[in-house]
Design a protein around this motif. Structure first.
Motif, short mmCIF file in Angstrom:
data_model
loop_
_atom_site.label_atom_id
_atom_site.label_comp_id
_atom_site.label_asym_id
_atom_site.label_seq_id
_atom_site.Cartn_x
_atom_site.Cartn_y
_atom_site.Cartn_z
N THR A 145 -53.59 128.92 107.41
CA THR A 145 -53.86 129.41 106.06
C THR A 145 -54.96 130.45 106.16
N VAL A 146 -54.78 131.54 105.41
CA VAL A 146 -55.78 132.61 105.37
C VAL A 146 -56.20 132.75 103.92
N THR A 147 -57.45 132.41 103.63
CA THR A 147 -57.96 132.42 102.27
C THR A 147 -58.93 133.59 102.10
N LEU A 148 -58.64 134.45 101.12
CA LEU A 148 -59.51 135.57 100.78
C LEU A 148 -60.11 135.29 99.42
N ALA A 149 -61.43 135.33 99.32
CA ALA A 149 -62.12 135.05 98.07
C ALA A 149 -62.62 136.35 97.44
N PHE A 150 -62.30 136.53 96.16
CA PHE A 150 -62.74 137.71 95.42
C PHE A 150 -63.79 137.32 94.37
N GLU A 151 -63.55 136.21 93.64
CA GLU A 151 -64.51 135.69 92.65
C GLU A 151 -64.44 134.17 92.70
N GLY A 152 -65.57 133.52 92.40
CA GLY A 152 -65.62 132.07 92.41
C GLY A 152 -65.97 131.55 93.80
N SER A 153 -66.17 130.24 93.90
CA SER A 153 -66.53 129.61 95.18
C SER A 153 -65.80 128.29 95.33
N VAL A 154 -65.24 128.09 96.52
CA VAL A 154 -64.51 126.87 96.83
C VAL A 154 -65.17 126.20 98.03
N ALA A 155 -65.43 124.91 97.91
CA ALA A 155 -65.90 124.12 99.04
C ALA A 155 -64.69 123.48 99.69
N HIS A 156 -64.77 123.21 100.98
CA HIS A 156 -63.66 122.57 101.67
C HIS A 156 -64.18 121.60 102.73
N HIS A 157 -63.38 120.60 103.01
CA HIS A 157 -63.67 119.61 104.07
C HIS A 157 -62.35 119.27 104.75
N ASP A 158 -62.43 118.87 106.02
CA ASP A 158 -61.21 118.39 106.67
C ASP A 158 -61.49 117.13 107.47
N SER A 159 -60.42 116.52 107.98
CA SER A 159 -60.52 115.25 108.68
C SER A 159 -61.19 115.38 110.05
N ALA A 160 -61.38 116.60 110.54
CA ALA A 160 -62.06 116.82 111.82
C ALA A 160 -63.57 117.00 111.63
N GLY A 161 -64.04 116.91 110.37
CA GLY A 161 -65.46 117.04 110.10
C GLY A 161 -65.91 118.46 109.78
N ASN A 162 -64.98 119.40 109.72
CA ASN A 162 -65.34 120.79 109.36
C ASN A 162 -65.53 120.89 107.85
N ALA A 163 -66.51 121.68 107.44
CA ALA A 163 -66.79 121.86 106.01
C ALA A 163 -67.46 123.20 105.80
N VAL A 175 -68.24 126.57 102.50
CA VAL A 175 -68.00 127.16 101.19
C VAL A 175 -67.42 128.55 101.41
N ILE A 176 -66.37 128.87 100.66
CA ILE A 176 -65.75 130.19 100.70
C ILE A 176 -66.10 130.86 99.37
N GLY A 177 -66.88 131.94 99.43
CA GLY A 177 -67.34 132.61 98.22
C GLY A 177 -66.90 134.06 98.20
N PRO A 178 -67.29 134.80 97.16
CA PRO A 178 -66.86 136.19 97.01
C PRO A 178 -67.10 137.03 98.27
N GLY A 179 -66.04 137.70 98.72
CA GLY A 179 -66.12 138.53 99.92
C GLY A 179 -65.82 137.80 101.20
N ASP A 180 -65.68 136.47 101.15
CA ASP A 180 -65.43 135.69 102.36
C ASP A 180 -63.94 135.63 102.68
N VAL A 181 -63.68 135.39 103.95
CA VAL A 181 -62.32 135.14 104.43
C VAL A 181 -62.40 133.93 105.34
N GLN A 182 -61.47 133.01 105.16
CA GLN A 182 -61.38 131.86 106.07
C GLN A 182 -59.98 131.82 106.65
N TRP A 183 -59.90 131.79 107.97
CA TRP A 183 -58.62 131.70 108.68
C TRP A 183 -58.59 130.31 109.33
N MET A 184 -57.80 129.41 108.76
CA MET A 184 -57.70 128.04 109.28
C MET A 184 -56.40 127.88 110.04
N THR A 185 -56.50 127.55 111.31
CA THR A 185 -55.33 127.24 112.12
C THR A 185 -55.18 125.73 112.12
#
Length: 190
Positions: free
Chosen positions: A21-39, A41-51
């Motif tokens: 999943t490739v998440t591009l943030a333009f406005e707002g902020s999303v927090a995330h957690h996963d079962s491997a302990g990764n956590a 925040v994805i905020g304005p201007g951020d990109v997260q590439w999760m394999t």
């Protein structure tokens, strides 16, 4: 979204496996957690590439400060299928990117995956992928090239641009035919 302290908006634990999943943030902020302990925040201007690859349980929700303040949430998430040989690789995250300033104050290109001019996107991909976030100022232009055999799309998020001589407006998706390598995008407005 209106402000809230009463409940957590978002998506509870859900599985991801065999893709990215490739998440591009333009406005707002999303927090995330996963079962491997990764956590994070994805905020304005951020990109997260999760394999996700071999699999994770993942949850995403409005970051607490954003939830309390409220406001617009504007994000995009793309899904990239992994080749069979990489579907069971270990999960990983990638988040930084290259950037190219365009001449004559024309805007900039954030290189998330692939390469534009001398900037390389940091995303390691199993399949060739080029992903750019392009912001053009009025009168700015960008001239990316892609191999003719690759599928290429352009989504206009805001404003109006001229693409290879044809106009495309907000939320128009331009799908290119596999005929050539040069694409010209010009902005009439910011």
């Amino acid at each position: 979204y209106p402000p809230t302290d009463s409940h957590q908006r978002g998506v509870g634990p859900h599985p991801h496996r065999g893709f990215e999943t490739v998440t591009l943030a333009f406005e707002g902020s999303v927090a995330h957690h996963d079962s491997a302990g990764n956590a994070g925040v994805i905020g304005p201007g951020d990109v997260q590439w999760m394999t996700a690859a071999g699999g994770v349980l993942h949850k995403e929700y409005h970051e607490p400060e954003f939830a309390r303040a409220g406001g617009p949430m504007h994000m995009m998430q793309l899904w990239v299928n992994l080749p069979k040989a990489h579907k069971m690789d270990p999960p990983r995250y990638q988040a930084q990117m290259g950037r190219v300033e365009l001449p004559n104050d024309g805007g900039h290109v954030r290189v998330i995956a692939g390469e534009y001019q001398d900037a390389k996107g940091p995303a390691r991909t199993s399949t060739p992928v080029s992903l750019f976030d392009i912001r053009l100022n009025a009168g700015g232009q960008v001239l990316p090239t892609f191999p003719a055999h690759e599928n290429t799309m352009l989504l206009v998020m805001q404003g109006e641009v001229e693409v290879n001589g044809q106009m495309a407006k907000t939320l128009h998706l331009v799908l290119f035919e596999n005929e050539g390598e040069q694409i010209t995008v010009r902005a009439r407005q910011e």
